[in-house]
Design a protein around this motif. Structure first.
Motif, PDB file in Angstrom:
ATOM      1  N   ILE A 146       0.845  -1.202   0.000  1.00 56.36           N
ATOM      2  CA  ILE A 146       0.000   0.000   0.000  1.00 56.36           C
ATOM      3  C   ILE A 146       0.874   1.243   0.000  1.00 56.36           C
ATOM      4  O   ILE A 146       0.625   2.216  -0.735  1.00 56.36           O
ATOM      5  CB  ILE A 146      -0.937   0.017   1.225  1.00 56.36           C
ATOM      6  CG1 ILE A 146      -1.985  -1.081   1.104  1.00 56.36           C
ATOM      7  CG2 ILE A 146      -1.622   1.377   1.352  1.00 56.36           C
ATOM      8  CD1 ILE A 146      -2.933  -1.132   2.277  1.00 56.36           C
ATOM      9  N   LEU A 147       1.891   1.204   0.833  1.00 57.62           N
ATOM     10  CA  LEU A 147       2.811   2.341   0.914  1.00 57.62           C
ATOM     11  C   LEU A 147       3.460   2.580  -0.441  1.00 57.62           C
ATOM     12  O   LEU A 147       3.546   3.718  -0.917  1.00 57.62           O
ATOM     13  CB  LEU A 147       3.865   2.052   1.976  1.00 57.62           C
ATOM     14  CG  LEU A 147       4.810   3.209   2.308  1.00 57.62           C
ATOM     15  CD1 LEU A 147       4.014   4.388   2.825  1.00 57.62           C
ATOM     16  CD2 LEU A 147       5.841   2.766   3.345  1.00 57.62           C
ATOM     17  N   PHE A 148       3.862   1.499  -1.070  1.00 60.10           N
ATOM     18  CA  PHE A 148       4.522   1.586  -2.364  1.00 60.10           C
ATOM     19  C   PHE A 148       3.609   2.223  -3.412  1.00 60.10           C
ATOM     20  O   PHE A 148       4.000   3.150  -4.143  1.00 60.10           O
ATOM     21  CB  PHE A 148       4.951   0.182  -2.797  1.00 60.10           C
ATOM     22  CG  PHE A 148       5.503   0.118  -4.192  1.00 60.10           C
ATOM     23  CD1 PHE A 148       4.802  -0.524  -5.211  1.00 60.10           C
ATOM     24  CD2 PHE A 148       6.716   0.725  -4.497  1.00 60.10           C
ATOM     25  CE1 PHE A 148       5.306  -0.577  -6.499  1.00 60.10           C
ATOM     26  CE2 PHE A 148       7.221   0.677  -5.790  1.00 60.10           C
ATOM     27  CZ  PHE A 148       6.522   0.021  -6.790  1.00 60.10           C
ATOM     28  N   ILE A 149       2.380   1.716  -3.474  1.00 62.03           N
ATOM     29  CA  ILE A 149       1.417   2.254  -4.434  1.00 62.03           C
ATOM     30  C   ILE A 149       1.186   3.749  -4.187  1.00 62.03           C
ATOM     31  O   ILE A 149       1.169   4.568  -5.109  1.00 62.03           O
ATOM     32  CB  ILE A 149       0.061   1.516  -4.325  1.00 62.03           C
ATOM     33  CG1 ILE A 149       0.211   0.066  -4.726  1.00 62.03           C
ATOM     34  CG2 ILE A 149      -0.999   2.201  -5.148  1.00 62.03           C
ATOM     35  CD1 ILE A 149       0.048  -0.173  -6.185  1.00 62.03           C
ATOM     36  N   SER A 150       0.993   4.104  -2.910  1.00 55.84           N
ATOM     37  CA  SER A 150       0.710   5.510  -2.580  1.00 55.84           C
ATOM     38  C   SER A 150       1.870   6.407  -2.981  1.00 55.84           C
ATOM     39  O   SER A 150       1.658   7.501  -3.519  1.00 55.84           O
ATOM     40  CB  SER A 150       0.466   5.684  -1.085  1.00 55.84           C
ATOM     41  OG  SER A 150      -0.300   4.633  -0.586  1.00 55.84           O
ATOM     42  N   LEU A 151       3.087   5.949  -2.702  1.00 58.67           N
ATOM     43  CA  LEU A 151       4.246   6.763  -3.054  1.00 58.67           C
ATOM     44  C   LEU A 151       4.358   6.913  -4.569  1.00 58.67           C
ATOM     45  O   LEU A 151       4.700   7.986  -5.074  1.00 58.67           O
ATOM     46  CB  LEU A 151       5.523   6.152  -2.475  1.00 58.67           C
ATOM     47  CG  LEU A 151       5.673   6.301  -0.960  1.00 58.67           C
ATOM     48  CD1 LEU A 151       6.861   5.510  -0.447  1.00 58.67           C
ATOM     49  CD2 LEU A 151       5.806   7.768  -0.573  1.00 58.67           C
ATOM     50  N   LEU A 152       4.011   5.849  -5.268  1.00 60.30           N
ATOM     51  CA  LEU A 152       4.019   5.891  -6.729  1.00 60.30           C
ATOM     52  C   LEU A 152       3.050   6.960  -7.225  1.00 60.30           C
ATOM     53  O   LEU A 152       3.365   7.781  -8.087  1.00 60.30           O
ATOM     54  CB  LEU A 152       3.595   4.529  -7.278  1.00 60.30           C
ATOM     55  CG  LEU A 152       4.271   4.071  -8.557  1.00 60.30           C
ATOM     56  CD1 LEU A 152       5.731   3.780  -8.279  1.00 60.30           C
ATOM     57  CD2 LEU A 152       3.571   2.832  -9.101  1.00 60.30           C
ATOM     58  N   VAL A 153       1.832   6.922  -6.652  1.00 59.12           N
ATOM     59  CA  VAL A 153       0.818   7.903  -7.041  1.00 59.12           C
ATOM     60  C   VAL A 153       1.282   9.309  -6.691  1.00 59.12           C
ATOM     61  O   VAL A 153       1.120  10.252  -7.471  1.00 59.12           O
ATOM     62  CB  VAL A 153      -0.524   7.600  -6.346  1.00 59.12           C
ATOM     63  CG1 VAL A 153      -1.483   8.760  -6.505  1.00 59.12           C
ATOM     64  CG2 VAL A 153      -1.129   6.322  -6.905  1.00 59.12           C
ATOM     65  N   LEU A 154       1.853   9.452  -5.509  1.00 61.43           N
ATOM     66  CA  LEU A 154       2.333  10.766  -5.082  1.00 61.43           C
ATOM     67  C   LEU A 154       3.363  11.300  -6.068  1.00 61.43           C
ATOM     68  O   LEU A 154       3.308  12.452  -6.498  1.00 61.43           O
ATOM     69  CB  LEU A 154       2.943  10.667  -3.679  1.00 61.43           C
ATOM     70  CG  LEU A 154       3.531  11.952  -3.098  1.00 61.43           C
ATOM     71  CD1 LEU A 154       2.460  13.003  -2.951  1.00 61.43           C
ATOM     72  CD2 LEU A 154       4.197  11.680  -1.758  1.00 61.43           C
ATOM     73  N   ALA A 155       4.284  10.418  -6.446  1.00 65.66           N
ATOM     74  CA  ALA A 155       5.308  10.831  -7.400  1.00 65.66           C
ATOM     75  C   ALA A 155       4.663  11.213  -8.732  1.00 65.66           C
ATOM     76  O   ALA A 155       5.008  12.225  -9.345  1.00 65.66           O
ATOM     77  CB  ALA A 155       6.327   9.698  -7.604  1.00 65.66           C
TER      78      ALA A 155
END
Lengths: 288, 249, 321
Positions: A146-155
């Protein structure tokens, strides 16, 4: 209370915080740009979770759900904006608010009609199940996902808004939509686009949250309050504010649940009241 | 004793200096016009005096009292009222009610809950006399939003007047008016400011020269010149600032 | 003009007479529905005061309804001898106090923020009702037993009877409505209208806009509290359903259906809502969905509610003559 436990809790807070950010990002952008607080936004989140359940059940693939569901929810958002919200715009913000409220309510009922009122179990794909060692404790892989996906979206969002032409137009519209209109940009199209992307993000958050939080008809309402608190604290239209506030609320929830379970909600709420009293425009919002 | 004194007033908006060191003294009973090109900061000055904006630096003294940073509410209670350049009336209420609103506030009746309005005839009575003064009496029961532009401008001033001020700030009262309407407006303004102090923002030089005892010229947030109409007419800096404008003396 | 006044008085008289004889002509089931409509009308009226007359949209009005209700139940259980009218009064005062506290934080923000904040505060009170189960009964709620109420000249009235409850509820509701009617015709009523019309100008002519909104919010909360108290007296039970978001939604729907621009919208709205939901829940399980759809359609095509539709039809009728 060992240090490793504290770190684990802190990590939980970050994960939930980032999930919260995924949901709030679209909400705050739309609010800042169109002046509309889309109450139906967390219903899109809920819709995402339920659709993920169904796609996962039909096709057996969680990954497919992750790909397809946000697009579907984005389309739903587009329909809502184009055929409902736009019509009501002339009557003023009060009516827009009530309309999105009505849609939130109706979507909640639709979900109950189709999927029933009992919580659903969405299975985590095997590759993401299990845990890895993390500072002395075993940390669930799925949460890191989840953290990974969110950071991806943030980027992705940062890139879109800061480096592309469309991003500049969007930022301009958040600041002053009328001006952007005068400058010749197709503002209704920008609105539609941002609304759809925001909804899609909410849907994505729903898919991600489905195996992690419980998937049940009240999940939209549960996260709604947290989202509203995030927006109020972070400031309207501010993604940076939403990020910071989401992490704050995430940590508050995480530690609150462990140390002061009954008071956690009250504390979050008091924090919002405090910010409003001291700095009404939120941490990063514009005055007024 | 000065009625209004402005001391070294400054106002910035996100780094843009709109008012840069304005100092002014206005005597009781004076009719003072503030003129200047668009963007000079005239309306901002009014907003600062009437309490809408808080100055970044400087002080405002009203009848010797420091009103810097006060709310518009408090300032109005002290006897300072303003009208707006863009008509700011109660559009969905009748003309009578518009005036009554101001009267009720002046009498401190806003929160009275145990008397009925219809048992307070002194309020509409006073409202009617004010409406007569500003010549809108025949439209008393019409919704204010349906009035013609000229009548709305008259109502705009009437509302400010009904608050019972001794200092009246009028922001471009004749904006958008025909020559005929302007003439009537000037007569009205003369009538209602008898015994009161007036500060008026205007672009129409005929109005300025027929009304004003003193004129201040504002340019880029600073006072370019301040004095009697004669002084201003002969001032070379003022002439230079107005070059290119349709305004001529 | 004088004729209009006579007509209104005549209609009012007829209505009062009808209300007085309903217990003798209506079957118990219908009477119960009328009682429900009565206190919900009062709740909706409190909401219309805020939204229609004050221009303030709240998503959390059930907080005050619920506080009124819970106080009533708690007092009756803990102090059984207290006179019912006093119970209602105390419950109303508690609701008003809560409304003052909530309003203090909410009215300084405009429109959407205001609505958001009311929602958040509602959730707060809901959380308190849920968690403080030793006092509020939590998920289970609280049941009450009604004894007799003493009135001078009449003696002890057995409050467990539907007819007597009807008269109590009607008397309180009519009294409150008349009070609100007159409130709107006082200088304060005018202040509220002025602030709603042009808040900005109101500041400049000497109105304390914040204090006005706060006062209105408190009064609205007080009346919602009375309605909540009546609800609990009638149902002889209070639960989380009185203070949750569903109830806040319900009052919004009722207000909207009737129309927020008129004093009689609340009565029409709650009557239609209650009869409609009775009817439609008998037909389909998914009646809440249809309610939501109805609400959305109303917002999009008839945003002045039923009163607006009636007004529209009457106007058309008049202009075609």
């Amino acid at each position: 209370m060992g240090a490793s436990l504290l770190i684990t809790q802190a990590m939980h807070g970050v994960v939930y915080g980032m999930l919260l950010f995924l949901v709030s990002a679209g909400l705050t952008l739309v609010f800042g740009m169109m002046g509309v607080l889309n109450i139906a936004h967390t219903a899109f989140y809920m819709l995402g979770a339920y659709l993920a359940f169904s796609v996962a059940v039909w096709t057996g693939s969680f990954w497919l759900a992750l790909l397809v569901v946000p697009i579907c929810v984005g389309l739903v958002g587009a329909v809502v904006e184009r055929f409902f919200l736009r019509k009501v715009h002339v009557h003023g913000h009060g009516y827009e608010l009530m309309l999105t409220y009505g849609i939130f309510f109706a979507l909640g009922e639709v979900v109950k009609m189709i999927w029933g009122t009992f919580p659903l179990a969405v299975r985590v794909p095997d590759i993401l199940a299990g845990s890895i060692p993390f500072f002395g404790n075993a940390y669930p892989v799925y949460r890191l996902f989840i953290l990974f996906i969110s950071l991806l979206v943030l980027a992705g969002l940062a890139l879109l808004l800061m480096r592309t032409r469309i991003g500049i137009i969007i930022r301009g519209a958040v600041f002053d939509a009328e001006m952007v209109d005068i400058l010749g940009q197709n503002v209704p199209l920008v609105f539609l686009g941002v609304f759809s992307i925001g909804s899609a993000l909410a849907g994505l958050a729903g898919v991600a949250a489905a195996p992690f939080l419980t998937t049940y008809p009240g999940m939209g309402l549960d996260i709604m309050i947290d989202c509203f608190v995030v927006i109020v604290i972070g400031g309207l239209g501010s993604l940076g504010g939403a990020l910071l506030a989401s992490l704050m609320i995430g940590e508050l929830q995480s530690f609150g649940v462990v140390f002061i379970p009954d008071l956690a909600l009250v504390l979050e709420f008091l924090l919002m009241v405090f910010i409003l009293a001291v700095r009404p425009q939120g941490l990063f919002g514009e005055k007024g | 004793m000065t009625h209004l004194e402005i001391i070294d007033l400054h106002k910035d908006f996100s780094g843009l200096h709109v008012i840069s060191g304005v100092s002014l003294k206005i005597a009781p009973g004076e009719r003072h016009a503030v003129i200047g090109p668009n963007g000079a900061g005239k309306s901002t000055l009014f907003n600062l005096i009437s309490g809408r904006y808080r100055p970044n630096k400087g002080r405002i003294l009203f009848k010797g009292e420091d009103i810097t940073g006060w709310s518009p509410l408090k300032i109005n209670r002290r006897g300072l009222a303003r009208s707006f350049q863009i008509t700011n009336i109660f559009k969905n209420m009748t003309v009578l009610q518009n005036i009554e609103n101001a009267i009720l506030a002046r009498k401190g009746m806003q929160f009275k809950m145990f008397r009925l309005l219809k048992n307070m005839p002194e309020v509409p009575d006073e409202a009617r006399s004010i409406m007569e003064t500003i010549s809108v009496a025949e439209h008393a029961d019409a919704p204010a939003g349906e009035l013609s532009y000229g009548l709305q401008r008259a109502l705009e001033i009437g509302i400010a007047l009904a608050t019972g001020p001794n200092l009246l700030l009028l922001d471009e009262p004749t904006a958008g008016m025909t020559k005929e309407e302007t003439r009537e407006a000037v007569t009205l303004i003369e009538k209602i400011t008898e015994g009161k102090t007036l500060i008026i923002i205007e672009h129409d030089m005929d109005v300025v020269f027929s009304l004003a005892d003193q004129i201040t010229v504002l340019n880029y947030g600073e006072i370019l010149a301040s004095g009697t109409p004669q002084d201003i007419k002969n001032n070379p800096d003022v002439k230079r600032a107005y070059l290119g404008n349709k305004i001529c003396f | 003009m004088k004729n209009n006044k006579l007509i209104y008085l005549a209609i009012g008289f007829v209505v009062l007479v009808l209300l007085a004889v309903f217990p003798f002509i209506l079957p118990k089931l219908q009477l119960n529905i009328v009682i429900e409509i009565a206190f919900f009308s009062l709740f909706v009226l409190s909401y219309t005061l805020l939204l229609g007359y004050g221009g303030l949209l709240s998503f959390g009005h059930a907080a005050f309804f619920g506080i009124g209700g819970y106080l009533t139940a708690i007092i009756i259980r803990s102090f059984p001898g207290v006179h019912l009218l006093l119970v209602i009064l105390i419950s109303a005062a508690a609701a008003a106090l809560a409304a003052f506290w909530v309003g203090f934080f909410c009215v300084r923000r405009s429109g959407t923020y205001f609505a958001l904040l009311t929602l958040a505060f509602n959730q707060f009170f809901f959380a308190v009702a849920l968690k403080w189960s030793s006092v509020t009964g939590g998920d289970d709620g609280l049941g009450i037993k009604l004894g007799d109420m003493y009135l001078p000249f009449v003696g002890n009235i057995h409050m467990h009877s539907t007819t007597n409850m009807y008269y109590l509820v009607m008397a309180v509701v009519v009294l409150c409505m008349v009070g609100c009617w007159f409130l709107l015709k006082t200088p304060f009523g005018n202040t509220v209208a002025a602030v709603k019309d042009n808040e900005d100008r109101a500041w400049f002519i000497g109105y304390n806009v914040l204090r006005t909104k706060l006062t209105l919010f408190t009064i609205s909360g007080l009346i919602a509290g009375i309605a909540g108290s009546l609800f609990v007296l009638f149902e002889e039970f209070v639960s989380l359903g009185c203070i949750n978001l569903v109830m806040s939604t319900q009052v919004l729907f009722m207000a909207f259906i009737g129309g927020t621009g008129s004093f009689f919208g609340p009565i029409l709205g709650s009557a239609v809502y209650i009869y409609f939901t009775e009817w439609i829940s008998g037909i389909t399980e998914n009646w809440e969905f249809f309610l939501g759809v109805l609400f959305i359609l109303l917002i999009m095509y008839a945003h002045r509610g039923l009163i607006g539709i009636i007004g529209f039809v009457v106007d058309r009728f008049r202009t075609s003559e």
